[in-house]
Design a protein around this motif. Structure first.
Motif, PDB file in Angstrom:
ATOM      1  N   GLY A  70       0.816  -1.213   0.000  1.00  0.00           N
ATOM      2  CA  GLY A  70       0.000   0.000   0.000  1.00  0.00           C
ATOM      3  C   GLY A  70       0.842   1.252   0.000  1.00  0.00           C
ATOM      4  N   ALA A  71       1.920   1.227   0.782  1.00  0.00           N
ATOM      5  CA  ALA A  71       2.811   2.391   0.804  1.00  0.00           C
ATOM      6  C   ALA A  71       3.458   2.609  -0.561  1.00  0.00           C
ATOM      7  CB  ALA A  71       3.887   2.192   1.877  1.00  0.00           C
ATOM      8  N   GLY A  72       3.893   1.527  -1.212  1.00  0.00           N
ATOM      9  CA  GLY A  72       4.509   1.660  -2.530  1.00  0.00           C
ATOM     10  C   GLY A  72       3.527   2.132  -3.589  1.00  0.00           C
ATOM     11  N   LEU A  73       2.310   1.598  -3.555  1.00  0.00           N
ATOM     12  CA  LEU A  73       1.293   2.048  -4.505  1.00  0.00           C
ATOM     13  C   LEU A  73       0.964   3.523  -4.312  1.00  0.00           C
ATOM     14  CD1 LEU A  73      -1.104  -1.031  -4.483  1.00  0.00           C
ATOM     15  CD2 LEU A  73       0.009  -0.083  -6.508  1.00  0.00           C
ATOM     16  N   ASN A  74       0.865   3.956  -3.057  1.00  0.00           N
ATOM     17  CA  ASN A  74       0.580   5.365  -2.798  1.00  0.00           C
ATOM     18  C   ASN A  74       1.745   6.264  -3.192  1.00  0.00           C
ATOM     19  OD1 ASN A  74      -1.956   4.838  -1.865  1.00  0.00           O
ATOM     20  ND2 ASN A  74      -1.668   5.768   0.130  1.00  0.00           N
ATOM     21  N   LEU A  75       2.965   5.760  -3.026  1.00  0.00           N
ATOM     22  CA  LEU A  75       4.132   6.542  -3.417  1.00  0.00           C
ATOM     23  C   LEU A  75       4.117   6.798  -4.921  1.00  0.00           C
ATOM     24  CD1 LEU A  75       6.821   7.704  -2.199  1.00  0.00           C
ATOM     25  CD2 LEU A  75       7.912   5.586  -2.971  1.00  0.00           C
ATOM     26  N   GLY A  76       3.876   5.737  -5.694  1.00  0.00           N
ATOM     27  CA  GLY A  76       3.840   5.899  -7.143  1.00  0.00           C
ATOM     28  C   GLY A  76       2.646   6.702  -7.618  1.00  0.00           C
ATOM     29  N   SER A  77       1.465   6.422  -7.061  1.00  0.00           N
ATOM     30  CA  SER A  77       0.271   7.153  -7.497  1.00  0.00           C
ATOM     31  C   SER A  77       0.306   8.600  -7.041  1.00  0.00           C
ATOM     32  CB  SER A  77      -0.989   6.464  -6.970  1.00  0.00           C
ATOM     33  OG  SER A  77      -1.021   6.469  -5.558  1.00  0.00           O
ATOM     34  N   GLY A  78       0.971   8.879  -5.900  1.00  0.00           N
ATOM     35  CA  GLY A  78       1.116  10.269  -5.451  1.00  0.00           C
ATOM     36  C   GLY A  78       1.943  11.083  -6.424  1.00  0.00           C
ATOM     37  N   ALA A  79       3.024  10.493  -6.917  1.00  0.00           N
ATOM     38  CA  ALA A  79       3.848  11.191  -7.909  1.00  0.00           C
ATOM     39  C   ALA A  79       3.078  11.401  -9.205  1.00  0.00           C
ATOM     40  CB  ALA A  79       5.127  10.392  -8.170  1.00  0.00           C
ATOM     41  N   SER A  80       2.335  10.381  -9.634  1.00  0.00           N
ATOM     42  CA  SER A  80       1.569  10.498 -10.870  1.00  0.00           C
ATOM     43  C   SER A  80       0.456  11.541 -10.742  1.00  0.00           C
ATOM     44  CB  SER A  80       0.971   9.132 -11.227  1.00  0.00           C
ATOM     45  OG  SER A  80       0.233   9.190 -12.421  1.00  0.00           O
ATOM     46  N   ALA A  81      -0.234  11.535  -9.604  1.00  0.00           N
ATOM     47  CA  ALA A  81      -1.328  12.490  -9.403  1.00  0.00           C
ATOM     48  C   ALA A  81      -0.824  13.927  -9.385  1.00  0.00           C
ATOM     49  CB  ALA A  81      -2.061  12.169  -8.105  1.00  0.00           C
ATOM     50  N   ALA A  82       0.374  14.139  -8.822  1.00  0.00           N
ATOM     51  CA  ALA A  82       0.917  15.496  -8.745  1.00  0.00           C
ATOM     52  C   ALA A  82       1.207  16.071 -10.130  1.00  0.00           C
ATOM     53  CB  ALA A  82       2.184  15.500  -7.897  1.00  0.00           C
ATOM     54  N   LEU A  83       1.516  15.204 -11.089  1.00  0.00           N
ATOM     55  CA  LEU A  83       1.883  15.660 -12.432  1.00  0.00           C
ATOM     56  C   LEU A  83       0.734  15.571 -13.419  1.00  0.00           C
ATOM     57  CD1 LEU A  83       5.340  13.819 -12.703  1.00  0.00           C
ATOM     58  CD2 LEU A  83       4.931  16.189 -12.012  1.00  0.00           C
ATOM     59  N   TYR A  84      -0.344  14.918 -13.043  1.00  0.00           N
ATOM     60  CA  TYR A  84      -1.385  14.539 -14.003  1.00  0.00           C
ATOM     61  C   TYR A  84      -1.991  15.734 -14.740  1.00  0.00           C
ATOM     62  CZ  TYR A  84      -5.559  12.266 -15.880  1.00  0.00           C
ATOM     63  OH  TYR A  84      -6.534  11.793 -16.715  1.00  0.00           O
ATOM     64  N   VAL A  85      -2.440  16.746 -14.022  1.00  0.00           N
ATOM     65  CA  VAL A  85      -3.134  17.865 -14.655  1.00  0.00           C
ATOM     66  C   VAL A  85      -2.203  18.638 -15.572  1.00  0.00           C
ATOM     67  CG1 VAL A  85      -4.319  20.054 -14.232  1.00  0.00           C
ATOM     68  CG2 VAL A  85      -4.828  18.072 -12.802  1.00  0.00           C
ATOM     69  N   LEU A  86      -1.014  18.949 -15.067  1.00  0.00           N
ATOM     70  CA  LEU A  86      -0.048  19.694 -15.872  1.00  0.00           C
ATOM     71  C   LEU A  86       0.351  18.910 -17.118  1.00  0.00           C
ATOM     72  CD1 LEU A  86       1.762  22.263 -15.968  1.00  0.00           C
ATOM     73  CD2 LEU A  86       3.519  20.901 -14.800  1.00  0.00           C
ATOM     74  N   TYR A  87       0.616  17.632 -16.955  1.00  0.00           N
ATOM     75  CA  TYR A  87       1.018  16.780 -18.072  1.00  0.00           C
ATOM     76  C   TYR A  87      -0.103  16.647 -19.109  1.00  0.00           C
ATOM     77  CZ  TYR A  87       1.769  12.178 -20.328  1.00  0.00           C
ATOM     78  OH  TYR A  87       1.890  11.144 -21.224  1.00  0.00           O
ATOM     79  N   ALA A  88      -1.326  16.404 -18.620  1.00  0.00           N
ATOM     80  CA  ALA A  88      -2.439  16.192 -19.543  1.00  0.00           C
ATOM     81  C   ALA A  88      -2.807  17.467 -20.298  1.00  0.00           C
ATOM     82  CB  ALA A  88      -3.655  15.671 -18.782  1.00  0.00           C
ATOM     83  N   SER A  89      -2.740  18.589 -19.626  1.00  0.00           N
ATOM     84  CA  SER A  89      -3.173  19.834 -20.275  1.00  0.00           C
ATOM     85  C   SER A  89      -2.084  20.452 -21.146  1.00  0.00           C
ATOM     86  CB  SER A  89      -3.634  20.839 -19.218  1.00  0.00           C
ATOM     87  OG  SER A  89      -2.599  21.109 -18.287  1.00  0.00           O
ATOM     88  N   ARG A  90      -0.843  20.472 -20.648  1.00  0.00           N
ATOM     89  CA  ARG A  90       0.226  21.157 -21.384  1.00  0.00           C
ATOM     90  C   ARG A  90       0.906  20.265 -22.419  1.00  0.00           C
ATOM     91  NH1 ARG A  90       3.482  25.106 -17.133  1.00  0.00           N
ATOM     92  NH2 ARG A  90       1.671  26.391 -16.523  1.00  0.00           N
ATOM     93  N   GLU A  91       1.262  19.060 -22.022  1.00  0.00           N
ATOM     94  CA  GLU A  91       1.992  18.198 -22.946  1.00  0.00           C
ATOM     95  C   GLU A  91       1.074  17.453 -23.905  1.00  0.00           C
ATOM     96  OE1 GLU A  91       5.152  15.737 -21.648  1.00  0.00           O
ATOM     97  OE2 GLU A  91       5.810  17.124 -20.075  1.00  0.00           O
ATOM     98  N   LEU A  92      -0.083  17.002 -23.398  1.00  0.00           N
ATOM     99  CA  LEU A  92      -0.989  16.231 -24.243  1.00  0.00           C
ATOM    100  C   LEU A  92      -2.057  17.089 -24.906  1.00  0.00           C
ATOM    101  CD1 LEU A  92      -1.524  13.098 -21.958  1.00  0.00           C
ATOM    102  CD2 LEU A  92       0.217  13.477 -23.707  1.00  0.00           C
ATOM    103  N   GLY A  93      -2.228  18.314 -24.414  1.00  0.00           N
ATOM    104  CA  GLY A  93      -3.171  19.233 -25.034  1.00  0.00           C
ATOM    105  C   GLY A  93      -4.626  18.927 -24.778  1.00  0.00           C
ATOM    106  N   LEU A  94      -4.955  18.221 -23.688  1.00  0.00           N
ATOM    107  CA  LEU A  94      -6.348  17.964 -23.383  1.00  0.00           C
ATOM    108  C   LEU A  94      -7.055  19.263 -22.992  1.00  0.00           C
ATOM    109  CD1 LEU A  94      -5.425  14.969 -23.361  1.00  0.00           C
ATOM    110  CD2 LEU A  94      -6.963  14.640 -21.407  1.00  0.00           C
ATOM    111  N   THR A  95      -8.282  19.389 -23.440  1.00  0.00           N
ATOM    112  CA  THR A  95      -9.082  20.554 -23.064  1.00  0.00           C
ATOM    113  C   THR A  95      -9.650  20.348 -21.666  1.00  0.00           C
ATOM    114  OG1 THR A  95     -11.090  19.615 -24.006  1.00  0.00           O
ATOM    115  CG2 THR A  95      -9.698  20.948 -25.464  1.00  0.00           C
ATOM    116  N   ALA A  96     -10.245  21.413 -21.118  1.00  0.00           N
ATOM    117  CA  ALA A  96     -10.787  21.337 -19.764  1.00  0.00           C
ATOM    118  C   ALA A  96     -11.884  20.277 -19.660  1.00  0.00           C
ATOM    119  CB  ALA A  96     -11.317  22.709 -19.338  1.00  0.00           C
TER     120      ALA A  96
END
Length: 422
Positions: free
Chosen positions: A236-262
């Motif tokens: 559980g700690a390892g899954l949260n560690l990885g998902s925490g890093a992914s969640a922190a980058l998700y919005v910025l990555y999806a909107s700026r790099e992938l160009g997803l709209t709101a």
């Protein structure tokens, strides 16, 4: 002593219905409080992004630091009384903010103190309710009960922010916080209606003596000796560690790099919510057919592997791939959480539920901010995609550790799930 047996369906089991009502009321109160506190800091005290984030961090920090000690408290004091007192204190703590605002005495130290106190009480309540459930419904119905409680909690998590936003928009933060305080008061009344038998000592309570340190060691010994418990905490700690890093980058990555709209970004989050509901529906049947241990291992592996879909979106149809990620991850992590909680309650001896749950809760809570901060720092130097791949790898390895052979080394008295030895 457990609550007197009740063979009626869960929907007609009065103590369990009360727990469902408590989960909904408490979840609504927490969501309204979190939203209103942040908006109050921004609109009344003119907080910047950092100050607002400090308030959020302070609501989680007590859980990461104090959960094992709160677990000792849960195992040592009358359980129903503890739950009622903690909820009443929660109502008073949150209610102090609109009172201070109305008299013109709202300050930063006050908000910080409320965030710390509210977080401490919330995570103590979480542990107390985990310890109470096996005594309320019995071991045989834990899986179904955990699924229903997760659904009741989800109702508050979905409806709470919407209700809080409407209240703030129409009446301001003061009345919204008053409603949040009232929700906690309702929660306290519901908990007071639970059977008085929950206040009776059970199992190994107080067997470790008067020293809190000795009590902590007793709980830690159970986690270390029961290999499945230890595996679940580490995974559980390892899954949260990885998902925490992914969640922190998700919005910025999806909107700026992938160009997803709101609207596309919002739709991916809606897909996660829908998958959560589906996970609640299927968790009971899935767990009953495979057993909680097999269900936990399968869903841990799927949740870890799903993380690779996020960086994969940079080389394929981004919107479709991120939808697939949110659906697969939301479904797997929901079933994983329900199965893991059930198995933890089944394995842990009576009288040690609070301490074992406290160690697990601390490990899960501390790794999310560590993953988020670490992921953000590494992404600034290496870029989003390499960090997202690494985060997915961490989560997958954590889930895969559950599949290593387990040699049972259980102390006497530990409850073992029936027909779930694989």
């Amino acid at each position: 002593m457990a609550v007197p047996p009740d063979g009626r369906p869960l929907r007609r089991h009065r103590p369990f219905v009360l727990l469902c009502a408590e989960q909904t009321a408490g979840s609504v109160g927490r969501q309204i409080t979190a939203l209103a506190l942040t908006l109050l800091a921004v609109t009344v005290l003119d907080a910047g992004a950092f100050a607002a984030s400090v308030i959020l961090a302070l609501t989680y920090l007590p859980g990461a630091v104090l959960s094992p000690f709160a677990g000792v408290l849960v195992d040592r004091v009358p359980l129903r009384r503890l739950l009622v007192i903690a909820t009443v204190l929660q109502a008073l703590v949150v209610g102090s903010v609109p009172l201070a605002q109305a008299t013109g005495h709202i300050t930063w130290p006050h908000l910080y103190a409320v965030a710390v106190a509210s977080g401490s009480l919330t995570f103590t309540l979480n542990l107390g309710l985990q310890a109470a459930l096996p005594r309320v419904v019995g071991r045989e119905r834990l899986l179904a009960a955990n699924s229903v409680l997760t659904g009741a909690r989800t109702v508050g998590q979905v409806g709470g922010p919407a209700l809080g936003g409407v209240l703030v928009g129409l009446t301001g933060t003061g009345l919204a916080l008053t409603v949040g305080s009232a929700a906690y008061a309702v929660e306290a009344l519901v908990l007071f209606a639970l059977p008085a038998a929950l206040d009776t000592p059970v199992g190994q309570r107080d067997s470790s003596g008067s020293s809190p340190t000795a009590a902590l060691r007793t709980g830690l010994d159970v986690v270390r000796r029961e290999r499945r418990l230890l595996r679940m905490v580490l995974a559980g700690a390892g899954l949260n560690l990885g998902s925490g890093a992914s969640a922190a980058l998700y919005v910025l990555y999806a909107s700026r790099e992938l160009g997803l709209t709101a609207w596309q970004l919002g739709t991916t989050y809606a897909a996660f919510s829908a998958a959560t509901v589906l996970g609640i529906v299927v968790a009971g049947r899935f767990g009953e057919s495979l057993g909680p241990w097999r269900s936990t291992r399968i869903c841990g592996l799927v949740a870890g592997a799903a993380g690779f879909l996020v960086p994969a979106a940079s080389v394929g149809p981004a919107f479709a791939i991120l939808l697939a990620y949110q659906i697969s991850y939301g479904l797997a992590v929901t079933v994983w959480t329900i199965s893991l909680t059930t198995l933890q309650q089944l394995i842990t001896p009576a009288g040690l539920q609070g301490r074992v749950a406290g160690f697990n809760q601390a490990a899960l809570l501390v790794t999310v901010p560590v993953g988020a901060l670490g992921g953000g720092a590494l992404a600034a130097a290496l870029g989003n995609v390499p960090v997202l791949v690494a985060a997915a790898a961490v989560a997958l390895v954590a889930g895969a550790t559950l599949w290593a052979p387990v040699r049972p080394q259980r102390p006497a008295g530990v409850m073992v799930p029936l027909a779930d030895q694989a």
